[in-house]
Scaffold this active site. Structure first.
Site, short mmCIF file in Angstrom:
data_model
loop_
_atom_site.label_atom_id
_atom_site.label_comp_id
_atom_site.label_asym_id
_atom_site.label_seq_id
_atom_site.Cartn_x
_atom_site.Cartn_y
_atom_site.Cartn_z
N HIS A 144 0.84 -1.21 0.00
CA HIS A 144 0.00 0.00 0.00
C HIS A 144 0.87 1.26 0.00
O HIS A 144 0.68 2.17 -0.83
CB HIS A 144 -0.91 -0.02 1.23
CG HIS A 144 -1.82 1.16 1.35
ND1 HIS A 144 -3.13 1.12 0.96
CD2 HIS A 144 -1.60 2.42 1.81
CE1 HIS A 144 -3.70 2.30 1.16
NE2 HIS A 144 -2.78 3.10 1.69
N GLU A 145 1.83 1.32 0.92
CA GLU A 145 2.67 2.51 1.00
C GLU A 145 3.59 2.63 -0.21
O GLU A 145 3.95 3.75 -0.62
CB GLU A 145 3.48 2.50 2.30
CG GLU A 145 2.65 2.50 3.57
CD GLU A 145 1.61 3.63 3.63
OE1 GLU A 145 1.83 4.68 2.99
OE2 GLU A 145 0.57 3.43 4.29
N HIS B 171 1.84 4.65 -2.79
CA HIS B 171 2.00 6.08 -2.54
C HIS B 171 3.39 6.56 -2.96
O HIS B 171 3.54 7.57 -3.65
CB HIS B 171 1.82 6.38 -1.05
CG HIS B 171 0.41 6.40 -0.58
ND1 HIS B 171 -0.54 7.25 -1.09
CD2 HIS B 171 -0.21 5.69 0.40
CE1 HIS B 171 -1.69 7.07 -0.46
NE2 HIS B 171 -1.53 6.12 0.45
N GLU C 139 -4.36 7.98 -3.19
CA GLU C 139 -4.93 6.75 -2.65
C GLU C 139 -5.29 5.77 -3.77
O GLU C 139 -5.26 4.56 -3.57
CB GLU C 139 -6.15 7.07 -1.80
CG GLU C 139 -6.56 5.98 -0.84
CD GLU C 139 -5.50 5.66 0.20
OE1 GLU C 139 -5.49 4.53 0.71
OE2 GLU C 139 -4.67 6.55 0.51
#
Length: 486
Positions: free
Chosen positions: A256-257, A260, A286
């Site tokens: 997830h990170e 980003h 996001e």
């Protein structure tokens, strides 16, 4: 003779460099700062905010903006971003900006302590103080308009609470119906079993980060209570967390990170240390983290590859075949924690927070009543009673650091990700075969070329529509979820 535009951009690059230093103070606070340094760090953050506020409101900025004439679309985008930032900064008094920075820096540590002790009552006065400061800021920014919209505009320029509420109300009934249909089936879910060495988790998390294109020459991975990414350009960092009983939390927090952080790493270097040299908005941001984590990271292709690596790293972990591993990674159950929620329940978590924080900002809900309001709404939406504040109102760091208006960008990012995934699958039909070999390159290359490279050249919605060639709609996300789970 130096043009007004050139003078403005030279000044702006120094401001953007100072913003990166400010961000590094925040990264340090959440990763390696000694706990006893919190009071001093609060003063440091306030001082840095004062310097940044003074630069943003410098009268020369207004003069340069008035005199600058863009020669290209990129220059026009730089001026658009600078005009917006200058307008917002000049409406907020310097002492209020510094007070917000100081208070939220201290509040973060108070929240972490209250969360560890499950003590919402002990945190409530601090949260009330943070909320009061942010409402003062919203009033200065709104100029008589909606307070929540003024805060939301910080994270998703151009969006309004009413618009998002209407979008979310389109999502909610079909999400609830899908959730109920799945839970009524009562199928048993395969689960991982065993003790998972935390150092091994971090090594595998680093490998997954590299699979998805994270550049460790311009980033690093550390541990934090609440995973986050920080920085941009040549220094974009990620954090994750480990649990010896749950290695999936570590791996999927990392992926997830990485979504980003690779967005920031892949913005054109021509825009480095400029207002468009970063993600277009938090919703667009996001969209990258969610498409990496879910549509790509929980696909049958990638989970098949990951099953093999799990077996090599951890040995027997209770799931012998790739299909049961895929099922475990996509299990649907009404858990307490947003960051651990499955794709069906995740947006229900966000909609709960969106409604509650909107009520707080508008004055329709008092902080002292927030814990009870949270628990009542959670029981209604999830059919489960919250057992303790750390599984409820205290689980997220966002409100403690003043991020009111941030939560809806999570669901907006999922909507954007649905649109992007529909376009990606049409453009890269063999994306899953590549992921089955541990190669996310074809998928991430499409995202890099069609979205990430452009930074904030376009406003948020235009960024998504330019990448997909279609108007934004909730339908692709719903079609993906219903197709995958139903």
């Amino acid at each position: 003779m130096t043009s007004a535009y050139d003078a403005l951009m030279r000044y702006t690059r120094e401001t953007e460099a100072l913003k990166q230093v400010f961000g590094r103070l925040g990264w340090d606070q959440e990763t390696v700062m000694p706990p006893g340094a919190a009071p001093q760090r609060a003063d440091e953050m306030a001082a840095m905010e004062g310097v940044l506020h003074a630069r943003k409101t410098d009268p020369r900025v207004a003069e340069w903006l008035a005199a600058a004439t863009p020669a290209t679309d990129v220059e026009a985008a730089q001026l658009r971003q600078l005009e917006r930032e200058h307008r917002r900064a000049t409406r907020v008094p310097a002492d209020l900006a510094a007070a917000i920075a100081r208070t939220t820096s201290l509040a973060q540590g108070i929240w972490a302590d209250a969360r560890a002790r499950d003590d919402f009552a002990g945190f409530a006065p601090t949260l009330a103080e943070v909320l009061n400061l942010r409402r003062q800021e919203a009033a200065a920014l709104a100029d008589g308009g909606d307070l929540y919209d003024a805060l939301l505009d910080d994270y998703e320029p151009g969006a309004t609470g009413e618009e998002l509420a209407a979008m979310f109300e389109t999502l909610r009934p079909r999400l609830v119906a899908l959730r109920e249909r799945l839970l009524e089936n009562g199928n048993s879910t395969p689960r991982l079993a065993g003790h998972f060495d935390e150092a091994a988790q971090l090594r595998l998390a680093e490998e997954c980060a590299r699979v998805f294109g994270y550049d460790f020459d311009h980033g690093r991975m550390d541990k934090a209570v609440h995973p986050f990414s920080s920085g941009s350009g040549l220094d974009s960092r990620i954090t994750t967390r480990t649990d010896p009983k749950d290695p999936l939390n570590c791996l999927y927090s990392t992926i997830h990170e990485v979504g980003h952080s690779t967005y920031e790493q892949n913005v054109s270097r021509d825009y480095l240390l400029t207002p468009i040299g970063m993600g277009a908005s938090m919703g667009v941001h996001e969209s990258q983290s969610r498409i990496y984590e879910n549509q790509l990271g929980r696909s049958r292709g990638f989970t098949g590859w990951l099953h093999g690596r799990f077996s090599e790293v951890f040995g027997d972990f209770g799931l012998q075949d790739a299909e049961s591993f895929h099922a475990a990674l996509n299990a649907v159950h009404p858990g307490y924690i947003r960051t651990e929620a499955d794709e069906v329940h995740y947006n229900l978590h966000v909609l709960l927070r969106f409604d509650l924080e909107r009520a707080l900002v508008r004055g329709d809900l008092e902080v002292t009543d927030l814990d009870a309001a949270w628990n009542e709404r959670f029981a209604a939406d999830f059919g489960v009673a919250v057992d303790r504040p750390s599984n409820g109102v205290l689980q997220d760091v966002h409100w403690s650091v003043g991020l009111f208006g941030y939560f809806p960008t999570y669901t907006l990012g999922n909507v954007y990700a649905g649109c992007l995934f529909e376009a990606l699958t049409a453009a890269v039909p063999d994306w899953e075969q590549s992921l089955a070999q541990g190669d996310a390159g074809p998928s991430t290359a499409w995202l890099r070329e069609n979205l990430q490279h452009h930074g904030a050249v376009r406003p948020p919605r235009e960024t998504i529509e330019a990448a997909t060639g279609a108007p934004i709609s909730v339908e692709p996300l719903l079609a993906y979820l219903e197709g995958k789970f139903a």
